[in-house]
Design a protein around this motif. Structure first.
Motif, PDB file in Angstrom:
ATOM      1  N   VAL A  62      25.700  78.326  74.222  1.00 29.11           N
ATOM      2  CA  VAL A  62      26.836  77.990  73.414  1.00 29.11           C
ATOM      3  C   VAL A  62      26.270  76.911  72.405  1.00 29.11           C
ATOM      4  N   PRO A  63      26.362  77.344  71.105  1.00 32.13           N
ATOM      5  CA  PRO A  63      25.628  76.395  70.138  1.00 32.13           C
ATOM      6  C   PRO A  63      26.426  75.127  69.884  1.00 32.13           C
ATOM      7  N   ILE A  64      25.753  74.117  69.648  1.00 35.72           N
ATOM      8  CA  ILE A  64      26.479  73.015  69.311  1.00 35.72           C
ATOM      9  C   ILE A  64      26.231  72.311  67.718  1.00 35.72           C
ATOM     10  N   ARG A  65      27.615  72.515  67.409  1.00 35.41           N
ATOM     11  CA  ARG A  65      27.388  71.914  65.725  1.00 35.41           C
ATOM     12  C   ARG A  65      27.002  70.677  65.491  1.00 35.41           C
ATOM     13  N   SER A  66      27.561  69.809  66.318  1.00 34.09           N
ATOM     14  CA  SER A  66      26.737  68.364  66.067  1.00 34.09           C
ATOM     15  C   SER A  66      27.084  67.196  67.222  1.00 34.09           C
ATOM     16  N   ILE A  67      26.315  66.317  67.368  1.00 36.11           N
ATOM     17  CA  ILE A  67      26.658  65.196  68.212  1.00 36.11           C
ATOM     18  C   ILE A  67      26.615  64.000  67.287  1.00 36.11           C
ATOM     19  N   ARG A  68      27.860  63.251  67.388  1.00 38.61           N
ATOM     20  CA  ARG A  68      27.664  61.970  66.652  1.00 38.61           C
ATOM     21  C   ARG A  68      28.174  60.676  67.336  1.00 38.61           C
ATOM     22  N   LEU A  69      27.859  59.590  66.721  1.00 37.31           N
ATOM     23  CA  LEU A  69      28.313  58.223  67.398  1.00 37.31           C
ATOM     24  C   LEU A  69      29.904  58.010  67.038  1.00 37.31           C
ATOM     25  N   GLY A  70      30.704  57.634  67.704  1.00 37.84           N
ATOM     26  CA  GLY A  70      31.848  57.277  67.351  1.00 37.84           C
ATOM     27  C   GLY A  70      32.123  56.622  65.808  1.00 37.84           C
ATOM     28  N   THR A  71      31.304  55.683  65.407  1.00 38.50           N
ATOM     29  CA  THR A  71      31.338  54.914  64.382  1.00 38.50           C
ATOM     30  C   THR A  71      30.975  56.027  63.249  1.00 38.50           C
ATOM     31  N   GLU A  72      30.647  57.208  63.470  1.00 39.31           N
ATOM     32  CA  GLU A  72      30.097  58.027  62.190  1.00 39.31           C
ATOM     33  C   GLU A  72      31.211  59.304  62.217  1.00 39.31           C
ATOM     34  N   VAL A  73      32.112  59.180  63.046  1.00 42.98           N
ATOM     35  CA  VAL A  73      33.385  60.371  62.990  1.00 42.98           C
ATOM     36  C   VAL A  73      34.592  59.518  62.292  1.00 42.98           C
ATOM     37  N   THR A  74      35.017  60.140  61.397  1.00 42.43           N
ATOM     38  CA  THR A  74      36.090  59.327  60.672  1.00 42.43           C
ATOM     39  C   THR A  74      37.494  59.571  61.487  1.00 42.43           C
ATOM     40  N   ALA A  92      21.272  60.882  68.225  1.00 46.22           N
ATOM     41  CA  ALA A  92      22.524  61.149  67.450  1.00 46.22           C
ATOM     42  C   ALA A  92      22.371  60.667  65.980  1.00 46.22           C
ATOM     43  N   LYS A  93      21.992  59.518  65.406  1.00 36.55           N
ATOM     44  CA  LYS A  93      21.853  59.012  64.374  1.00 36.55           C
ATOM     45  C   LYS A  93      20.685  59.969  63.522  1.00 36.55           C
ATOM     46  N   ALA A  94      19.951  60.616  64.225  1.00 42.63           N
ATOM     47  CA  ALA A  94      18.795  61.347  63.657  1.00 42.63           C
ATOM     48  C   ALA A  94      19.279  62.879  63.625  1.00 42.63           C
ATOM     49  N   ARG A  95      20.631  63.334  64.132  1.00 39.28           N
ATOM     50  CA  ARG A  95      21.064  64.569  63.892  1.00 39.28           C
ATOM     51  C   ARG A  95      20.212  65.497  65.054  1.00 39.28           C
ATOM     52  N   TRP A  96      19.570  65.020  65.656  1.00 34.54           N
ATOM     53  CA  TRP A  96      18.623  65.664  66.757  1.00 34.54           C
ATOM     54  C   TRP A  96      19.336  66.870  67.267  1.00 34.54           C
ATOM     55  N   ARG A 139      42.131  47.793  78.006  1.00 34.63           N
ATOM     56  CA  ARG A 139      41.035  47.190  77.326  1.00 34.63           C
ATOM     57  C   ARG A 139      40.571  48.184  76.299  1.00 34.63           C
ATOM     58  N   ASP A 140      40.214  47.615  75.191  1.00 30.36           N
ATOM     59  CA  ASP A 140      39.624  48.402  74.217  1.00 30.36           C
ATOM     60  C   ASP A 140      38.252  49.053  74.780  1.00 30.36           C
ATOM     61  N   ILE A 141      38.007  50.158  74.277  1.00 30.41           N
ATOM     62  CA  ILE A 141      36.668  50.760  74.269  1.00 30.41           C
ATOM     63  C   ILE A 141      35.959  50.810  72.747  1.00 30.41           C
ATOM     64  N   SER A 142      34.851  49.886  72.774  1.00 23.86           N
ATOM     65  CA  SER A 142      34.148  49.884  71.470  1.00 23.86           C
ATOM     66  C   SER A 142      33.762  51.289  70.725  1.00 23.86           C
ATOM     67  N   PRO A 143      34.238  51.494  69.817  1.00 24.40           N
ATOM     68  CA  PRO A 143      33.627  52.771  68.797  1.00 24.40           C
ATOM     69  C   PRO A 143      32.260  53.069  68.887  1.00 24.40           C
ATOM     70  N   LEU A 144      31.377  51.707  69.034  1.00 28.17           N
ATOM     71  CA  LEU A 144      29.893  51.906  69.318  1.00 28.17           C
ATOM     72  C   LEU A 144      29.481  52.573  70.412  1.00 28.17           C
ATOM     73  N   ASP A 145      30.346  52.702  71.442  1.00 30.21           N
ATOM     74  CA  ASP A 145      30.282  53.108  72.795  1.00 30.21           C
ATOM     75  C   ASP A 145      30.756  54.531  72.787  1.00 30.21           C
ATOM     76  N   LEU A 146      31.081  55.311  71.654  1.00 27.60           N
ATOM     77  CA  LEU A 146      31.610  56.570  71.866  1.00 27.60           C
ATOM     78  C   LEU A 146      30.640  57.635  71.287  1.00 27.60           C
ATOM     79  N   LEU A 147      30.786  58.826  72.081  1.00 29.32           N
ATOM     80  CA  LEU A 147      29.786  59.738  71.572  1.00 29.32           C
ATOM     81  C   LEU A 147      30.461  61.030  71.469  1.00 29.32           C
ATOM     82  N   VAL A 148      30.539  61.976  70.400  1.00 34.28           N
ATOM     83  CA  VAL A 148      31.350  62.895  70.129  1.00 34.28           C
ATOM     84  C   VAL A 148      30.646  64.211  69.828  1.00 34.28           C
ATOM     85  N   LEU A 149      30.671  64.988  70.764  1.00 35.25           N
ATOM     86  CA  LEU A 149      30.157  66.420  70.836  1.00 35.25           C
ATOM     87  C   LEU A 149      31.054  67.299  70.085  1.00 35.25           C
TER      88      LEU A 149
END
Length: 287
Positions: free
Chosen positions: A225-237, A73-77, A35-45
């Motif tokens: 350990v510094p974090i560069r970014s955390i993005r939603l799956g839809t924001e990572v190409t 994630a959208k706010a780049r917090w 079963r597919d996992i929606s890209p909307l439900d992905l979070l990429v650290l």
């Protein structure tokens, strides 16, 4: 009599069927069982060293917390925050070490205590084995689930994603997250919002130096350990598409049985049972 003799001779010369391991069963599962996992439900650290951790969120189980996480994630917090806690055989936790960074507009703080759901809204493929923490355990929608007969909740298995919080009634906004990296701390079930799981890259967190402070927190700023970014799956190409093995499929049933009854060549005595956290839902990159 002659027919019986011939059948016995044929059976004696037939090659023995080698039982498949759980991994072999999963590898042979047909595409229809996934079963597919929606890209909307992905979070990429992504850490500053380029290491990436891909997670799946669980909006059906903790909708307000997950909405907060998406807003953060959208706010780049999380950009420029850090991994602050690495406790051996327990969790890795990240967020704002100062605990003073303002939350973005729209984040609900504190959210409701989304620690369980009404049982009537949950379908579960139950395991037929006893559990120390619940009357029933099984899988639902690709998640490990437990129930007391009245409600159901996500289980704190290895790789599950939780929301850090203070003492109750604090429920945590979602700005502090952790993943389980040790033996399943099931005593946390129904006490903390469980909001997802790691799909890939957990080794980037489990391999970090252990914190020397209380509960595994880093005592010095330079240890974090510094974090560069955390993005939603839809924001990572370049994020892959992901799938999980459907618990309603015949392949999952065979896989779960094989986890409880190892019959492949290495094992002499099948256990005849299995803990829910030893039946992790298989995931794969979509072909």
């Amino acid at each position: 009599m002659l027919t019986t003799l011939l059948l016995l001779q044929a059976a004696a010369h037939s090659p023995a069927v080698t039982p498949k391991s759980p991994g072999e069963i999963v590898a042979a599962a047909p595409d229809a069982a996934w079963r597919d996992i929606s890209p909307l439900d992905l979070l990429v650290l992504e850490l500053v060293n380029g290491a990436r951790v891909t997670m799946r969120l669980a909006p059906d189980w903790a909708p307000v917390h997950v909405a907060n996480i998406r807003a953060l994630a959208k706010a780049r917090w999380w950009d420029g925050t850090s991994v602050n806690r690495v406790q051996d055989n327990y969790v890795v936790q990240w967020g704002d070490a100062t605990e003073k960074k303002p939350l973005p507009q729209g984040v609900v703080a504190p959210p409701p205590a989304e620690y369980w759901r009404g049982l009537g809204s949950v379908w579960m493929r139950a395991l037929p084995y006893r559990d120390a923490y619940a009357t029933k355990v099984g899988h639902s929608g690709g998640w490990p689930v437990a129930s007391d007969g009245k409600s159901a909740w996500l289980v704190h298995c290895y790789g599950m994603l939780g929301v850090g919080r203070g003492l109750a009634p604090d429920t945590g906004s979602g700005a502090e997250l952790y993943t389980v990296t040790g033996h399943a701390p099931r005593h946390l079930d129904r006490n903390i919002a469980t909001v997802g799981r790691v799909l890939e890259g957990i080794e980037a967190l489990t391999s970090l130096p252990r914190g020397t402070g209380n509960l595994g927190f880093y005592e010095k700023a330079e240890q974090r350990v510094p974090i560069r970014s955390i993005r939603l799956g839809t924001e990572v190409t370049d994020v892959p598409r992901w799938q999980y093995l459907d618990e309603t499929s015949a392949a999952f049933a065979a896989y779960a049985d094989a986890r409880a009854n190892r019959r492949d060549a290495f094992f002499n005595i099948p256990a005849g049972g299995v803990d829910i956290c030893n039946v992790p839902v298989p995931v794969r990159r979509k072909p």
